[in-house]
Motif scaffolding. Sequence first.
Motif, PDB file in Angstrom:
ATOM      1  N   SER A  63       8.668 -11.033 -10.220  1.00 43.01           N
ATOM      2  CA  SER A  63       8.448  -9.598 -10.413  1.00 43.01           C
ATOM      3  C   SER A  63       8.341  -8.931  -9.036  1.00 43.01           C
ATOM      4  O   SER A  63       8.023  -9.577  -8.048  1.00 43.01           O
ATOM      5  N   ILE A  64       8.617  -7.651  -8.992  1.00 42.66           N
ATOM      6  CA  ILE A  64       8.667  -6.925  -7.717  1.00 42.66           C
ATOM      7  C   ILE A  64       7.647  -5.794  -7.753  1.00 42.66           C
ATOM      8  O   ILE A  64       7.610  -5.031  -8.723  1.00 42.66           O
ATOM      9  N   PRO A  65       6.824  -5.659  -6.711  1.00 46.06           N
ATOM     10  CA  PRO A  65       5.834  -4.576  -6.686  1.00 46.06           C
ATOM     11  C   PRO A  65       6.497  -3.194  -6.775  1.00 46.06           C
ATOM     12  O   PRO A  65       7.524  -2.951  -6.138  1.00 46.06           O
ATOM     13  N   SER A  66       5.899  -2.305  -7.562  1.00 47.03           N
ATOM     14  CA  SER A  66       6.474  -0.961  -7.713  1.00 47.03           C
ATOM     15  C   SER A  66       6.473  -0.203  -6.390  1.00 47.03           C
ATOM     16  O   SER A  66       7.412   0.555  -6.115  1.00 47.03           O
ATOM     17  N   ALA A  67       5.452  -0.399  -5.557  1.00 41.78           N
ATOM     18  CA  ALA A  67       5.422   0.289  -4.258  1.00 41.78           C
ATOM     19  C   ALA A  67       6.525  -0.243  -3.335  1.00 41.78           C
ATOM     20  O   ALA A  67       7.087   0.502  -2.527  1.00 41.78           O
ATOM     21  N   PHE A  68       6.857  -1.533  -3.454  1.00 41.92           N
ATOM     22  CA  PHE A  68       7.960  -2.107  -2.685  1.00 41.92           C
ATOM     23  C   PHE A  68       9.274  -1.447  -3.117  1.00 41.92           C
ATOM     24  O   PHE A  68      10.095  -1.061  -2.284  1.00 41.92           O
ATOM     25  N   LYS A  69       9.442  -1.309  -4.444  1.00 44.82           N
ATOM     26  CA  LYS A  69      10.646  -0.660  -4.976  1.00 44.82           C
ATOM     27  C   LYS A  69      10.773   0.761  -4.429  1.00 44.82           C
ATOM     28  O   LYS A  69      11.866   1.199  -4.066  1.00 44.82           O
ATOM     29  N   LYS A  70       9.650   1.480  -4.393  1.00 45.20           N
ATOM     30  CA  LYS A  70       9.642   2.861  -3.919  1.00 45.20           C
ATOM     31  C   LYS A  70      10.162   2.949  -2.481  1.00 45.20           C
ATOM     32  O   LYS A  70      11.002   3.793  -2.164  1.00 45.20           O
ATOM     33  N   ASP A 118       6.951 -15.062   8.652  1.00 43.45           N
ATOM     34  CA  ASP A 118       5.866 -16.029   8.450  1.00 43.45           C
ATOM     35  C   ASP A 118       4.488 -15.378   8.434  1.00 43.45           C
ATOM     36  O   ASP A 118       3.523 -15.936   8.956  1.00 43.45           O
ATOM     37  N   GLN A 119       4.405 -14.184   7.836  1.00 43.42           N
ATOM     38  CA  GLN A 119       3.129 -13.497   7.766  1.00 43.42           C
ATOM     39  C   GLN A 119       2.827 -13.044   6.340  1.00 43.42           C
ATOM     40  O   GLN A 119       3.738 -12.717   5.580  1.00 43.42           O
ATOM     41  N   TRP A 120       1.546 -13.046   6.012  1.00 45.85           N
ATOM     42  CA  TRP A 120       1.077 -12.381   4.804  1.00 45.85           C
ATOM     43  C   TRP A 120       0.934 -10.908   5.148  1.00 45.85           C
ATOM     44  O   TRP A 120       0.466 -10.563   6.240  1.00 45.85           O
ATOM     45  N   TRP A 121       1.337 -10.043   4.233  1.00 46.92           N
ATOM     46  CA  TRP A 121       1.261  -8.601   4.415  1.00 46.92           C
ATOM     47  C   TRP A 121       0.355  -8.002   3.363  1.00 46.92           C
ATOM     48  O   TRP A 121       0.441  -8.381   2.181  1.00 46.92           O
ATOM     49  N   ILE A 122      -0.496  -7.083   3.761  1.00 52.58           N
ATOM     50  CA  ILE A 122      -1.237  -6.227   2.831  1.00 52.58           C
ATOM     51  C   ILE A 122      -0.597  -4.855   2.966  1.00 52.58           C
ATOM     52  O   ILE A 122      -0.640  -4.239   4.041  1.00 52.58           O
ATOM     53  N   ASP A 123       0.047  -4.412   1.899  1.00 49.70           N
ATOM     54  CA  ASP A 123       0.708  -3.112   1.884  1.00 49.70           C
ATOM     55  C   ASP A 123      -0.079  -2.156   1.002  1.00 49.70           C
ATOM     56  O   ASP A 123      -0.579  -2.544  -0.056  1.00 49.70           O
ATOM     57  N   GLY A 124      -0.177  -0.915   1.437  1.00 49.57           N
ATOM     58  CA  GLY A 124      -0.910   0.094   0.690  1.00 49.57           C
ATOM     59  C   GLY A 124      -0.151   0.561  -0.538  1.00 49.57           C
ATOM     60  O   GLY A 124       0.985   0.141  -0.793  1.00 49.57           O
ATOM     61  N   PRO A 125      -0.744   1.479  -1.311  1.00 47.32           N
ATOM     62  CA  PRO A 125      -0.095   1.979  -2.517  1.00 47.32           C
ATOM     63  C   PRO A 125       1.196   2.752  -2.236  1.00 47.32           C
ATOM     64  O   PRO A 125       2.010   2.931  -3.135  1.00 47.32           O
ATOM     65  N   ASP A 126       1.398   3.139  -0.986  1.00 53.20           N
ATOM     66  CA  ASP A 126       2.650   3.808  -0.606  1.00 53.20           C
ATOM     67  C   ASP A 126       3.753   2.804  -0.293  1.00 53.20           C
ATOM     68  O   ASP A 126       4.892   3.180  -0.050  1.00 53.20           O
ATOM     69  N   GLY A 127       3.409   1.500  -0.279  1.00 54.71           N
ATOM     70  CA  GLY A 127       4.386   0.451  -0.016  1.00 54.71           C
ATOM     71  C   GLY A 127       4.540   0.087   1.446  1.00 54.71           C
ATOM     72  O   GLY A 127       5.302  -0.814   1.783  1.00 54.71           O
TER      73      GLY A 127
END
Length: 118
Positions: A27-34, A73-82
């Motif tokens: 599944s793909i995050p909606s903010a990533f899609k945005k 090679d990193q974990w990312w924390i992305d906000g609600p804006d993607g």
Amino acid sequence: MQAARVVIQQSGVAAVNGVYQRRPVASIPSAFKKVCDENNWDVSATWRRLADENKSWFEHDNGSYIYRNKQDDQWWIDGPDGYGVFVARDVSDLPPKGGWKALQKQAASALPLIEYQE
């Protein structure tokens, strides 16, 4: 350990603090899609290129998400804006508890504290 949830506390960006539920990499995050749509990128191809297919990702109710990017090679924390807020270089199956770096000026005031929940 296969945590069902990841909790972020005390980061300098309130929108990324909270409980994140495990999601399958298919599944793909909606903010990533945005963000992909805004930049005219192919959503599925971009997600397949970046997301580590061997690791789950985690999603907050507000759309913020945590995923492991296999390109850097990193974990990312992305906000609600993607857009990226914090990164940490780590190869483990779960986002690391420490080692986070801020990508935004306001985020630098406090780095996230991570816990896992079953």
